[in-house]
Design a protein around this motif. Structure first.
Motif, PDB file in Angstrom:
ATOM      1  N   GLN A  41       0.804  -1.194   0.116  1.00 56.45           N
ATOM      2  CA  GLN A  41      -0.112   0.076   0.088  1.00 56.45           C
ATOM      3  C   GLN A  41       0.918   1.151  -0.112  1.00 56.45           C
ATOM      4  N   ALA A  42       1.816   1.298   0.796  1.00 61.64           N
ATOM      5  CA  ALA A  42       2.684   2.227   1.107  1.00 61.64           C
ATOM      6  C   ALA A  42       3.356   2.556  -0.503  1.00 61.64           C
ATOM      7  N   ALA A  43       3.919   1.518  -1.127  1.00 62.80           N
ATOM      8  CA  ALA A  43       4.487   1.701  -2.289  1.00 62.80           C
ATOM      9  C   ALA A  43       3.560   2.370  -3.543  1.00 62.80           C
ATOM     10  N   LEU A  44       2.375   1.733  -3.455  1.00 58.01           N
ATOM     11  CA  LEU A  44       1.210   2.508  -4.245  1.00 58.01           C
ATOM     12  C   LEU A  44       0.969   3.649  -4.072  1.00 58.01           C
ATOM     13  N   SER A  45       0.984   3.964  -2.898  1.00 57.09           N
ATOM     14  CA  SER A  45       0.608   5.403  -2.176  1.00 57.09           C
ATOM     15  C   SER A  45       1.630   6.521  -2.895  1.00 57.09           C
ATOM     16  N   VAL A  46       2.725   6.048  -3.105  1.00 58.76           N
ATOM     17  CA  VAL A  46       3.720   7.017  -3.603  1.00 58.76           C
ATOM     18  C   VAL A  46       3.857   6.930  -5.103  1.00 58.76           C
ATOM     19  N   GLY A  47       2.724   6.427  -5.776  1.00 59.43           N
ATOM     20  CA  GLY A  47       2.545   6.446  -7.102  1.00 59.43           C
ATOM     21  C   GLY A  47       3.153   5.203  -7.841  1.00 59.43           C
ATOM     22  N   MET A  48       3.871   4.215  -7.161  1.00 59.93           N
ATOM     23  CA  MET A  48       4.254   3.200  -7.905  1.00 59.93           C
ATOM     24  C   MET A  48       3.324   2.341  -8.415  1.00 59.93           C
ATOM     25  N   GLY A  49       3.518   1.610  -9.665  1.00 59.33           N
ATOM     26  CA  GLY A  49       2.720   0.519 -10.111  1.00 59.33           C
ATOM     27  C   GLY A  49       2.641  -0.765  -9.359  1.00 59.33           C
ATOM     28  N   ARG A  50       1.775  -1.700  -9.796  1.00 62.21           N
ATOM     29  CA  ARG A  50       1.538  -2.910  -9.079  1.00 62.21           C
ATOM     30  C   ARG A  50       3.058  -3.701  -9.315  1.00 62.21           C
ATOM     31  N   ALA A  51       3.535  -3.648 -10.480  1.00 58.99           N
ATOM     32  CA  ALA A  51       4.630  -4.528 -10.905  1.00 58.99           C
ATOM     33  C   ALA A  51       5.912  -3.793  -9.933  1.00 58.99           C
ATOM     34  N   GLN A  52       5.987  -2.642 -10.026  1.00 61.30           N
ATOM     35  CA  GLN A  52       7.027  -1.984  -9.274  1.00 61.30           C
ATOM     36  C   GLN A  52       7.047  -2.156  -7.797  1.00 61.30           C
ATOM     37  N   ALA A  53       5.637  -2.108  -7.092  1.00 63.44           N
ATOM     38  CA  ALA A  53       5.685  -2.399  -5.904  1.00 63.44           C
ATOM     39  C   ALA A  53       6.082  -3.873  -5.546  1.00 63.44           C
ATOM     40  N   PHE A  54       5.847  -4.651  -6.458  1.00 60.95           N
ATOM     41  CA  PHE A  54       5.958  -6.129  -6.036  1.00 60.95           C
ATOM     42  C   PHE A  54       7.523  -6.076  -6.015  1.00 60.95           C
ATOM     43  N   PHE A  55       8.246  -5.745  -7.173  1.00 62.87           N
ATOM     44  CA  PHE A  55       9.465  -6.108  -7.465  1.00 62.87           C
ATOM     45  C   PHE A  55      10.545  -5.420  -6.592  1.00 62.87           C
ATOM     46  N   ARG A  56       9.931  -4.151  -6.360  1.00 59.76           N
ATOM     47  CA  ARG A  56      11.060  -3.036  -5.648  1.00 59.76           C
ATOM     48  C   ARG A  56      10.724  -3.188  -4.129  1.00 59.76           C
ATOM     49  N   VAL A  57       9.619  -3.512  -3.684  1.00 62.81           N
ATOM     50  CA  VAL A  57       9.376  -3.428  -2.545  1.00 62.81           C
ATOM     51  C   VAL A  57       9.054  -4.788  -1.518  1.00 62.81           C
ATOM     52  N   THR A  58       8.113  -5.632  -2.447  1.00 63.47           N
ATOM     53  CA  THR A  58       7.681  -6.866  -1.670  1.00 63.47           C
ATOM     54  C   THR A  58       8.876  -7.984  -1.635  1.00 63.47           C
ATOM     55  N   LEU A  59       9.170  -8.185  -3.063  1.00 61.47           N
ATOM     56  CA  LEU A  59      10.068  -9.209  -3.262  1.00 61.47           C
ATOM     57  C   LEU A  59      11.488  -8.972  -2.652  1.00 61.47           C
ATOM     58  N   PRO A  60      11.887  -7.768  -2.581  1.00 57.22           N
ATOM     59  CA  PRO A  60      13.324  -7.757  -1.800  1.00 57.22           C
ATOM     60  C   PRO A  60      13.009  -8.222  -0.333  1.00 57.22           C
ATOM     61  N   GLN A  61      12.180  -7.804   0.451  1.00 60.88           N
ATOM     62  CA  GLN A  61      11.870  -8.064   1.547  1.00 60.88           C
ATOM     63  C   GLN A  61      11.664  -9.732   1.792  1.00 60.88           C
ATOM     64  N   ALA A  62      10.730 -10.350   0.854  1.00 54.44           N
ATOM     65  CA  ALA A  62      10.416 -11.496   0.920  1.00 54.44           C
ATOM     66  C   ALA A  62      11.866 -12.481   0.629  1.00 54.44           C
ATOM     67  N   ALA A  63      12.525 -12.043   0.057  1.00 57.62           N
ATOM     68  CA  ALA A  63      13.965 -12.650  -0.313  1.00 57.62           C
ATOM     69  C   ALA A  63      14.856 -12.703   0.883  1.00 57.62           C
TER      70      ALA A  63
END
Lengths: 262, 264
Positions: free
Chosen positions: B129-151
């Motif tokens: 949600q925070a990634a989307l709220s600063v204007g990132m797209g769904r794919a960006q939010a996943f690859f830049r924010v969610t995935l690195p944390q999951a890794a």
């Protein structure tokens, strides 16, 4: 000088919600919300938990898609629209366009824990606005400087206090130069001694003329900064007014709530 | 017979050293098969994890069935089935190494897929949600924010899976791949020095898996999040980054006399 410097009422509308409804399952959380926010206005929303305040903010920046209703922002309509008004409705904008211009500060900060404070603030500049790393980092550092955290630019969120994290989160939103900033109970998750530093940043922001919508239980801040004060309960706006609402509420429910928390 | 029994009775560790080229050749194939299978399984596993989370009423259950199927079959049975069963029945020209890599990849993709899915789901939704709220797209939010944390979350269980892969790769000895267990087996049967040979085999596996264990520990430490300006940063990358941050601070605090963190 606080409120006078940023007096509302020049009439330019920034955000307008019309007929917003939202349900989660059988829980009808928002039951027809109409709300207008003018340029430079500070709107404070208060009310008991479960009254739909947070959901209202989240539908206004389309993190939650409203079931029906319309979000007008900066000349464009978003959201599903109002039933029966289909033909006259202007074309619908993409949620992403709106979110790039609407800042959002969350109760739990939601900083990105895997990158530094500086990278948290610079991320959207680089990935959304396409700025080069050097420019983005300089810009980000100057915003962190503004919230008093220049010495923490290399820290990861886990090394920051709650108050510092929330200030980074505010900088992360501000750096996108939003037309409006929304705060969803920004101090509720903070230890009492850390509330002041966050409210201080918000006061400065309010004085600078930023348009703000703030969901809060900080009645001191509300009384001082709230141009438009809204009491919500059970998914509807019960009462809306100026600062006099805190001393002379018209609605008994508003008065009862204020009596309970003050 | 008596001579053989006598030879057997005397422990001759130098026998292993004399045949070291055989073990080295076996280790080479063990590592190749483990690494190739693991990389392929990780890529396939990420696809499995993403499809498993699909909201579609068709894709999700199909992938769930894939995961359950391949986790349920014993690896040894699966190897034999693929190499002798399917390959012969359908007249496929497939080498033992290819068959081994295929079975290890498929089976490990199911396990890794579940690990990756749990890692992705362990990242709080507020991050997206925070990634989307600063204007990132769904794919960006996943690859830049969610995935690195999951890794980061999946590093330890994924390391365990790689240790498991090294051990499980020994099962392809049955279809004739010349990896560590196969060369040991052949050497022991040829020379009757079972104790020396298999003890060496045990030690080599122990060295390989312990090496991976320490590698995973190192990666975990390397990914630890420390304040770049306060901690004693060791890697050249972190040092360069810290220097950049200091220059930024100085340029903003004006005059360059700003007190910076303790120097490295």
């Amino acid at each position: 000088m606080t409120a006078a410097a940023a007096a509302p009422g020049n009439g330019d509308l920034v955000l307008r919600l019309r007929g917003i409804h939202k349900s989660f399952g059988t829980n009808h959380v928002l039951r027809g919300i109409d709300l207008s926010v003018g340029q430079g206005q500070h709107v404070v929303i208060f009310g008991p938990s479960g009254s739909g305040k947070s959901t209202l903010l989240r539908t206004a920046n389309l993190l939650e898609q409203p079931d029906s209703g319309s979000v007008w922002f900066d000349g464009k309509e978003y959201g599903p629209g109002i039933p029966g008004a289909g033909g006259e409705d202007p074309p619908r904008g993409k949620p992403r366009d709106l979110r790039q211009q609407v800042g959002m500060v969350f109760q739990q900060f939601n900083l990105f824990p895997h990158i530094t404070a500086l990278e948290n603030v610079a991320l959207a500049l680089r990935r959304v606005k396409g700025a080069k790393r050097a420019e983005a980092e300089l810009e980000a550092a100057s915003y962190l400087d503004q919230v008093g955290l220049l010495d923490k630019i290399g820290a990861y969120p886990s090394q920051l206090s709650g108050g510092q994290q929330q200030r980074v989160a505010i900088a992360r939103s501000l750096v996108m130069e939003p037309k409006i900033m929304m705060f969803d109970e920004p101090t509720s998750a903070l230890d009492p001694e850390l509330v002041g530093e966050v409210l201080g940043v918000m006061r400065t922001l309010a004085e600078s003329g930023m348009t703000m919508v703030v969901v809060t239980h900080e009645m001191g801040f509300a009384r001082e900064a709230g141009d438009v004060n809204i009491f919500m309960d059970e998914g509807v706006i019960v009462e809306q007014g100026g600062r006099e609402i805190y001393s002379h509420a018209r609605e008994p429910r508003t008065q009862a709530f204020l009596d309970a928390i003050l | 017979m008596t001579a053989m029994a006598l030879a057997q009775a005397v422990f001759r560790p130098e026998f292993i050293w004399d045949n070291r080229h055989i073990f080295v050749g076996g280790v080479k194939w063990t590592l190749v098969i483990s690494l190739v299978s693991f990389v392929l399984a990780a890529v396939l596993g990420l696809v499995v994890a993403l499809l498993r989370m699909s909201p579609s009423p068709i894709i999700g259950p199909i992938v769930a069935a894939y995961i359950n199927l391949f986790r349920a079959i014993p690896l040894l049975v699966f190897v034999l089935f693929v190499y002798y069963g399917i390959a012969i029945q359908f007249n496929l020209t497939i080498t033992a190494i290819q068959a081994g890599i295929l079975t290890l990849t498929v089976q490990y993709s199911a396990w890794l897929g579940e690990i990756f899915r749990s890692g992705i789901q362990a990242v709080p939704d507020g991050q997206r949600q925070a990634a989307l709220s600063v204007g990132m797209g769904r794919a960006q939010a996943f690859f830049r924010v969610t995935l690195p944390q999951a890794a980061r979350i999946v590093i330890p269980p994924t390391g365990n899976m790689f240790i498991g892969m090294i051990k499980d790769s020994s099962l392809v000895y049955l279809i004739g791949v010349e990896e560590l267990l196969r060369v040991s087996y052949v050497l022991a049967n040829r020379t009757f020095r079972y104790f020396e040979v298999y003890m060496a085999t045990v030690l080599v596996y122990l060295i390989l898996t312990t090496g991976v264990y320490f590698l995973v520990k190192y990666i975990e430490r390397r990914f630890a999040l420390v304040d770049l300006l306060v901690s004693k940063t060791r890697s050249p990358f972190a040092r360069r980054k810290a220097a950049r941050l200091r220059r930024l601070q100085e340029s903003l605090s004006g005059g360059g006399s700003a007190p910076s963190g303790p120097s490295v």
